[in-house]
Scaffold this motif. Structure first.
Motif, PDB file in Angstrom:
ATOM      1  N   ARG A  62       0.837  -1.183   0.000  1.00 35.84           N
ATOM      2  CA  ARG A  62       0.000   0.000   0.000  1.00 35.84           C
ATOM      3  C   ARG A  62       0.872   1.233   0.000  1.00 35.84           C
ATOM      4  N   ALA A  63       1.166   1.710  -1.167  1.00 32.82           N
ATOM      5  CA  ALA A  63       2.154   2.780  -1.286  1.00 32.82           C
ATOM      6  C   ALA A  63       1.555   4.157  -1.090  1.00 32.82           C
ATOM      7  N   HIS A  64       0.233   4.267  -0.927  1.00 34.98           N
ATOM      8  CA  HIS A  64      -0.302   5.602  -0.722  1.00 34.98           C
ATOM      9  C   HIS A  64      -0.156   6.037   0.716  1.00 34.98           C
ATOM     10  N   ASP A  65       0.025   5.115   1.647  1.00 29.59           N
ATOM     11  CA  ASP A  65       0.256   5.443   3.044  1.00 29.59           C
ATOM     12  C   ASP A  65       1.606   4.886   3.432  1.00 29.59           C
ATOM     13  N   ILE A  66       2.588   5.742   3.586  1.00 28.81           N
ATOM     14  CA  ILE A  66       3.932   5.276   3.881  1.00 28.81           C
ATOM     15  C   ILE A  66       4.249   5.628   5.312  1.00 28.81           C
ATOM     16  N   GLN A  67       4.417   4.603   6.139  1.00 29.62           N
ATOM     17  CA  GLN A  67       4.755   4.873   7.518  1.00 29.62           C
ATOM     18  C   GLN A  67       5.896   3.966   7.942  1.00 29.62           C
ATOM     19  N   ILE A  68       6.855   4.556   8.635  1.00 26.67           N
ATOM     20  CA  ILE A  68       8.062   3.841   8.996  1.00 26.67           C
ATOM     21  C   ILE A  68       7.942   3.348  10.421  1.00 26.67           C
ATOM     22  N   GLY A  93       6.934   4.847  14.130  1.00 23.67           N
ATOM     23  CA  GLY A  93       5.671   5.508  14.385  1.00 23.67           C
ATOM     24  C   GLY A  93       5.776   7.026  14.325  1.00 23.67           C
ATOM     25  N   GLN A  94       6.978   7.568  14.121  1.00 19.07           N
ATOM     26  CA  GLN A  94       7.180   9.013  14.077  1.00 19.07           C
ATOM     27  C   GLN A  94       7.362   9.506  12.651  1.00 19.07           C
ATOM     28  N   CYS A  95       7.234   8.652  11.678  1.00 20.12           N
ATOM     29  CA  CYS A  95       7.500   9.037  10.295  1.00 20.12           C
ATOM     30  C   CYS A  95       6.390   8.525   9.400  1.00 20.12           C
ATOM     31  N   GLY A  96       5.175   8.966   9.668  1.00 24.38           N
ATOM     32  CA  GLY A  96       4.040   8.512   8.885  1.00 24.38           C
ATOM     33  C   GLY A  96       3.535   9.600   7.964  1.00 24.38           C
ATOM     34  N   TYR A  97       3.351   9.274   6.693  1.00 21.53           N
ATOM     35  CA  TYR A  97       2.886  10.236   5.712  1.00 21.53           C
ATOM     36  C   TYR A  97       1.832   9.595   4.815  1.00 21.53           C
ATOM     37  N   SER A  98       0.918  10.404   4.349  1.00 18.31           N
ATOM     38  CA  SER A  98      -0.064   9.925   3.378  1.00 18.31           C
ATOM     39  C   SER A  98      -0.411  11.055   2.427  1.00 18.31           C
ATOM     40  N   THR A  99      -1.016  10.687   1.313  1.00 18.60           N
ATOM     41  CA  THR A  99      -1.498  11.681   0.361  1.00 18.60           C
ATOM     42  C   THR A  99      -2.892  11.296  -0.091  1.00 18.60           C
ATOM     43  N   GLU A 100      -3.725  12.285  -0.316  1.00 19.32           N
ATOM     44  CA  GLU A 100      -5.077  12.050  -0.830  1.00 19.32           C
ATOM     45  C   GLU A 100      -5.093  12.060  -2.353  1.00 19.32           C
ATOM     46  N   ARG A 153      -2.274  27.086   1.948  1.00 22.54           N
ATOM     47  CA  ARG A 153      -1.017  26.538   1.446  1.00 22.54           C
ATOM     48  C   ARG A 153      -1.282  25.299   0.592  1.00 22.54           C
ATOM     49  N   LEU A 154      -0.369  25.016  -0.318  1.00 24.00           N
ATOM     50  CA  LEU A 154      -0.422  23.772  -1.074  1.00 24.00           C
ATOM     51  C   LEU A 154       0.014  22.634  -0.156  1.00 24.00           C
ATOM     52  N   ARG A 155      -0.833  21.633  -0.001  1.00 21.78           N
ATOM     53  CA  ARG A 155      -0.554  20.521   0.907  1.00 21.78           C
ATOM     54  C   ARG A 155      -0.787  19.204   0.158  1.00 21.78           C
ATOM     55  N   LEU A 156       0.284  18.632  -0.319  1.00 22.77           N
ATOM     56  CA  LEU A 156       0.206  17.385  -1.079  1.00 22.77           C
ATOM     57  C   LEU A 156       0.491  16.170  -0.219  1.00 22.77           C
ATOM     58  N   LEU A 157       1.291  16.349   0.808  1.00 20.17           N
ATOM     59  CA  LEU A 157       1.716  15.264   1.671  1.00 20.17           C
ATOM     60  C   LEU A 157       1.353  15.628   3.096  1.00 20.17           C
ATOM     61  N   SER A 158       0.730  14.689   3.818  1.00 18.37           N
ATOM     62  CA  SER A 158       0.323  14.940   5.199  1.00 18.37           C
ATOM     63  C   SER A 158       1.050  13.994   6.135  1.00 18.37           C
ATOM     64  N   ARG A 159       1.453  14.518   7.260  1.00 15.04           N
ATOM     65  CA  ARG A 159       2.125  13.696   8.250  1.00 15.04           C
ATOM     66  C   ARG A 159       1.107  13.161   9.235  1.00 15.04           C
ATOM     67  N   GLU A 160       1.249  11.885   9.593  1.00 23.86           N
ATOM     68  CA  GLU A 160       0.323  11.217  10.502  1.00 23.86           C
ATOM     69  C   GLU A 160       1.124  10.671  11.669  1.00 23.86           C
ATOM     70  N   ALA A 186      11.906  15.596   3.905  1.00 23.16           N
ATOM     71  CA  ALA A 186      12.391  16.662   3.033  1.00 23.16           C
ATOM     72  C   ALA A 186      11.270  17.211   2.158  1.00 23.16           C
ATOM     73  N   LEU A 187      10.395  16.328   1.667  1.00 22.01           N
ATOM     74  CA  LEU A 187       9.254  16.784   0.874  1.00 22.01           C
ATOM     75  C   LEU A 187       8.312  17.625   1.721  1.00 22.01           C
ATOM     76  N   GLU A 188       8.053  17.183   2.936  1.00 17.61           N
ATOM     77  CA  GLU A 188       7.175  17.954   3.820  1.00 17.61           C
ATOM     78  C   GLU A 188       7.782  19.326   4.108  1.00 17.61           C
ATOM     79  N   SER A 189       9.085  19.351   4.331  1.00 20.87           N
ATOM     80  CA  SER A 189       9.756  20.619   4.605  1.00 20.87           C
ATOM     81  C   SER A 189       9.661  21.566   3.413  1.00 20.87           C
ATOM     82  N   LEU A 190       9.819  21.027   2.219  1.00 23.05           N
ATOM     83  CA  LEU A 190       9.723  21.856   1.017  1.00 23.05           C
ATOM     84  C   LEU A 190       8.339  22.481   0.875  1.00 23.05           C
ATOM     85  N   GLN A 191       7.291  21.696   1.072  1.00 26.16           N
ATOM     86  CA  GLN A 191       5.955  22.244   0.889  1.00 26.16           C
ATOM     87  C   GLN A 191       5.629  23.283   1.973  1.00 26.16           C
ATOM     88  N   GLN A 192       6.263  23.170   3.138  1.00 29.57           N
ATOM     89  CA  GLN A 192       6.068  24.188   4.167  1.00 29.57           C
ATOM     90  C   GLN A 192       6.776  25.490   3.811  1.00 29.57           C
TER      91      GLN A 192
END
Length: 272
Positions: free
Chosen positions: A21-27, A30-37, A248-255, A231-237
């Motif tokens: 399931r590559a749309h929800d990437i979590q490492i 538990g502190q490195c979870g990201y998803s995109t809609e 703001r443009l928000r393509l990647l969300s941290r969970e 790094a992607l999250e930092s760039l969009q911020q």
């Protein structure tokens, strides 16, 4: 009667669900979870981000240029550089996600094959079930290659892989192991029960030898995605432009608090 095989088969399916399931990437931590809609489509000259619900619905990045729902967005030179960097990082990320998904599928099917070879009763049954398993394996890999492998990242596409080829293989194996266990128990023949338990014990060793080492390596590769996603999250911020509604443009969300979703086979397929 201690039969671990059904748990191992189920674990393999759970691992496959997570790894593919590559749309929800979590490492793992538990502190490195990201998803995109968004569905993400990478082509030679641009990257499209699209979703059916929500606004914006369509975003196009191309060499520092940005289009949102059909409107060009005026950006500064600094933001244009950030957009180029963002596009470059997404381009380099998707092939690595695809490789992790493929290896997760390979490991899961290796675990299921070990179960099959341990509990198949005869050569004919073994040949038939191996044939079905290998066909499902090829189908799952082909779906990954046709999606992530071609730069297409869709939230629900790989779920269909799980529901199709992978779950069918799991169902076949669970039915086989459960049938063997019930048959042995109802026979009242303690030698049959002991033989089945011996197979389960041998399976533990097989899984440890053939699956867990690969799963540990996959875990490390998955963990290496974390700083790239950060790094992607930092760039969009850092984007200074705003969308038409001022957001703001928000393509990647941290969970941060979600359960792990990029679960590797190493976390699930190890027998206790």
């Amino acid at each position: 009667m201690r039969i671990k095989s059904m748990a191992l088969v189920w674990a393999a399916s759970v691992a496959l669900c997570g790894a593919a399931r590559a749309h929800d990437i979590q490492i793992h931590d538990g502190q490195c979870g990201y998803s995109t809609e968004f569905d993400v489509h990478v082509t030679q000259d641009r990257i499209d981000f699209r979703r059916d619900a929500g606004h914006p619905g369509k975003i196009i990045m191309h060499d520092g240029h940005l289009s949102v729902d059909g409107r060009d967005v005026v950006v500064s030179a600094d933001d244009a550089a950030r957009l180029r960097n963002y596009e470059s990082q997404v381009r380099s990320l998707l092939p690595d996600v695809a490789e992790i998904a493929r290896e997760g599928v390979n490991i899961g099917f290796a675990a299921m094959r070990a179960v099959l070879l341990t509990f198949a009763e005869n050569d004919d049954e073994r040949h038939d079930m191996v044939g079905r398993l290998e066909a499902n394996h090829r189908q799952a890999l082909a779906r990954i290659d046709d999606g992530l492998g071609k730069g297409v990242w869709k939230p629900h596409d790989l779920d269909e892989v799980i529901e199709g080829s992978i779950q069918q293989s799991v169902s076949d194996l669970v039915g086989k192991v459960a049938g063997a266990a019930v048959k042995a128990a109802l026979s009242g023949d303690q030698s049959k029960v002991a033989a089945l338990e011996a197979r389960a014990d041998s399976l533990d060793h097989t899984i440890d030898k053939e699956v867990n080492a690969r799963a540990d390596q996959l875990s490390k590769r998955a963990d290496q995605l974390c700083p790239r996603l950060q790094a992607l999250e930092s760039l969009q911020q850092q984007f200074q432009f705003r969308l038409q509604d001022g957001s703001r443009l928000r393509l990647l969300s941290r969970e941060r608090d979600n359960a792990k979703k990029l679960a590797t086979t190493g976390d699930h397929a190890k027998a206790d």
